[in-house]
Design a protein around this motif. Structure first.
Motif, short mmCIF file in Angstrom:
data_model
loop_
_atom_site.label_atom_id
_atom_site.label_comp_id
_atom_site.label_asym_id
_atom_site.label_seq_id
_atom_site.Cartn_x
_atom_site.Cartn_y
_atom_site.Cartn_z
N ARG A 31 0.80 -1.23 0.00
CA ARG A 31 0.00 0.00 0.00
C ARG A 31 0.83 1.28 0.00
N ALA A 32 2.11 1.20 -0.26
CA ALA A 32 2.94 2.41 -0.22
C ALA A 32 2.42 3.46 -1.21
N ASP A 33 2.30 3.09 -2.48
CA ASP A 33 1.81 4.04 -3.48
C ASP A 33 0.36 4.41 -3.23
N TYR A 34 -0.41 3.47 -2.75
CA TYR A 34 -1.83 3.71 -2.46
C TYR A 34 -1.98 4.86 -1.47
N TYR A 35 -1.32 4.77 -0.34
CA TYR A 35 -1.40 5.86 0.64
C TYR A 35 -0.72 7.12 0.14
N ARG A 36 0.42 6.94 -0.52
CA ARG A 36 1.17 8.10 -0.98
C ARG A 36 0.32 8.99 -1.86
N TRP A 37 -0.35 8.42 -2.87
CA TRP A 37 -1.04 9.26 -3.84
C TRP A 37 -2.41 9.71 -3.39
N ILE A 38 -3.05 8.95 -2.52
CA ILE A 38 -4.29 9.45 -1.93
C ILE A 38 -4.00 10.71 -1.12
N PHE A 39 -2.98 10.65 -0.28
CA PHE A 39 -2.73 11.78 0.61
C PHE A 39 -1.94 12.90 -0.05
N PHE A 40 -1.19 12.60 -1.09
CA PHE A 40 -0.58 13.67 -1.88
C PHE A 40 -1.68 14.48 -2.56
N THR A 41 -2.70 13.78 -3.06
CA THR A 41 -3.80 14.48 -3.72
C THR A 41 -4.66 15.25 -2.74
N SER A 42 -4.90 14.67 -1.56
CA SER A 42 -5.74 15.38 -0.58
C SER A 42 -5.01 16.53 0.08
N GLY A 43 -3.67 16.52 0.04
CA GLY A 43 -2.88 17.59 0.65
C GLY A 43 -2.36 18.58 -0.39
N PRO A 44 -1.16 18.34 -0.95
CA PRO A 44 -0.57 19.30 -1.89
C PRO A 44 -1.44 19.62 -3.11
N ILE A 45 -2.04 18.60 -3.73
CA ILE A 45 -2.81 18.88 -4.94
C ILE A 45 -4.04 19.73 -4.64
N GLU A 46 -4.80 19.36 -3.61
CA GLU A 46 -5.99 20.14 -3.29
C GLU A 46 -5.64 21.56 -2.87
N ALA A 47 -4.57 21.72 -2.09
CA ALA A 47 -4.17 23.07 -1.70
C ALA A 47 -3.75 23.88 -2.93
N ALA A 48 -3.02 23.24 -3.83
CA ALA A 48 -2.53 23.94 -5.02
C ALA A 48 -3.68 24.40 -5.91
N PHE A 49 -4.63 23.50 -6.19
CA PHE A 49 -5.70 23.93 -7.11
C PHE A 49 -6.70 24.84 -6.41
N SER A 50 -6.88 24.69 -5.11
CA SER A 50 -7.79 25.60 -4.40
C SER A 50 -7.26 27.02 -4.40
N ASN A 51 -5.96 27.16 -4.13
CA ASN A 51 -5.37 28.50 -4.15
C ASN A 51 -5.37 29.08 -5.57
N LYS A 52 -5.13 28.22 -6.55
CA LYS A 52 -5.17 28.69 -7.94
C LYS A 52 -6.57 29.18 -8.30
N ALA A 53 -7.58 28.48 -7.81
CA ALA A 53 -8.97 28.83 -8.13
C ALA A 53 -9.33 30.23 -7.64
N VAL A 54 -8.72 30.65 -6.53
CA VAL A 54 -9.02 32.00 -6.01
C VAL A 54 -7.96 33.01 -6.41
N GLY A 55 -7.07 32.61 -7.32
CA GLY A 55 -6.10 33.54 -7.87
C GLY A 55 -4.94 33.88 -6.97
N TRP A 56 -4.55 32.92 -6.12
CA TRP A 56 -3.45 33.19 -5.18
C TRP A 56 -2.40 32.09 -5.24
N GLU A 57 -1.16 32.46 -5.11
CA GLU A 57 -0.08 31.49 -5.02
C GLU A 57 1.01 32.09 -4.13
N PRO A 58 1.64 31.27 -3.28
CA PRO A 58 2.68 31.83 -2.40
C PRO A 58 3.84 32.40 -3.21
N THR A 59 4.40 33.46 -2.71
CA THR A 59 5.57 34.07 -3.36
C THR A 59 6.75 33.10 -3.27
N PRO A 60 7.74 33.22 -4.16
CA PRO A 60 8.87 32.29 -4.15
C PRO A 60 9.55 32.16 -2.79
#
Length: 209
Positions: A89-118
């Motif tokens: 289950r290594a990949d199973y957990y990895r990609w479920i939680f990568f998507t629920s964490g980094p991916i969701e945060a990334a597209f949610s912030n993009k949806a409201v027109g915001w991204e952290p500065t470098p």
């Protein structure tokens, strides 16, 4: 009354859990909630004090958060074969939680027109949108399934998110994403879930018209 109760709104992330429940195939009762009223009041706040959906209640135990519900249901109903063997289950957990964490945060912030500065990107789990999406693209390239040699809850969860991002123009429609979303949603359970939610939405709109 079923042992499994599903709290949702047809215009919410509950769509993913509806799909998961249809894949599981166990009987369940549905409680439809309204964003402005029943979702923000008792008795639902005793289920989820955040006043958010979806949530499930199974044999008296409450689970919230889409990724957690998917993992829980896969384990609670092993006969549905929606999780790999425990030692694979290594990949199973990895990609479920990568998507629920980094991916969701990334597209949610993009949806409201915001991204952290470098200079502040290291403060955020996803760094920046391109980094998060680029890693997801690599994970999906040349693979039929993201975590095993068969469809699992990981593909359901990741596929639902990719499908959502494509639908709302939050993801460049590259073939790797379009083909993956099409393959993952080409399932009877997905079609049943979509039909049920569409009917529930139409009925709720008719009542408020």
């Amino acid at each position: 009354m079923a042992d499994l109760k599903f709290y949702t709104n047809p215009q919410s992330r509950g769509q993913t859990i509806r799909w998961m429940l249809e894949e599981v195939g166990a009987p369940y009762d549905t409680v439809l909630l309204d964003y402005a009223t029943t979702m923000k009041a008792e008795p639902y706040l005793s289920i989820n004090p955040m006043g958010k959906v979806p949530a499930i209640e199974h044999k008296g135990k409450v689970v919230t958060e889409v990724a957690a519900i998917c993992c829980y249901l896969a384990d609670a109903f092993p006969e549905a074969n929606l999780a790999p063997p425990t030692d694979d289950r290594a990949d199973y957990y990895r990609w479920i939680f990568f998507t629920s964490g980094p991916i969701e945060a990334a597209f949610s912030n993009k949806a409201v027109g915001w991204e952290p500065t470098p200079e502040r990107q290291r403060m955020f789990g996803y760094g920046n949108y391109d980094l998060a999406i680029g890693n997801l693209e690599k994970a999906l390239t040349d693979r039929e399934y993201i975590a095993a040699d068969q469809f699992t809850a990981a593909d359901l969860f990741v596929g639902a998110n990719v499908n959502f991002m494509l639908a709302f123009n939050l993801l460049e429609p590259k073939p790797v994403f379009v083909d993956y979303a099409r393959r993952m949603t080409d399932r009877d359970a997905y079609r049943r879930a979509t039909e049920i939610d569409a009917k529930a939405l139409a009925e709720s709109q008719a009542h408020t018209a």
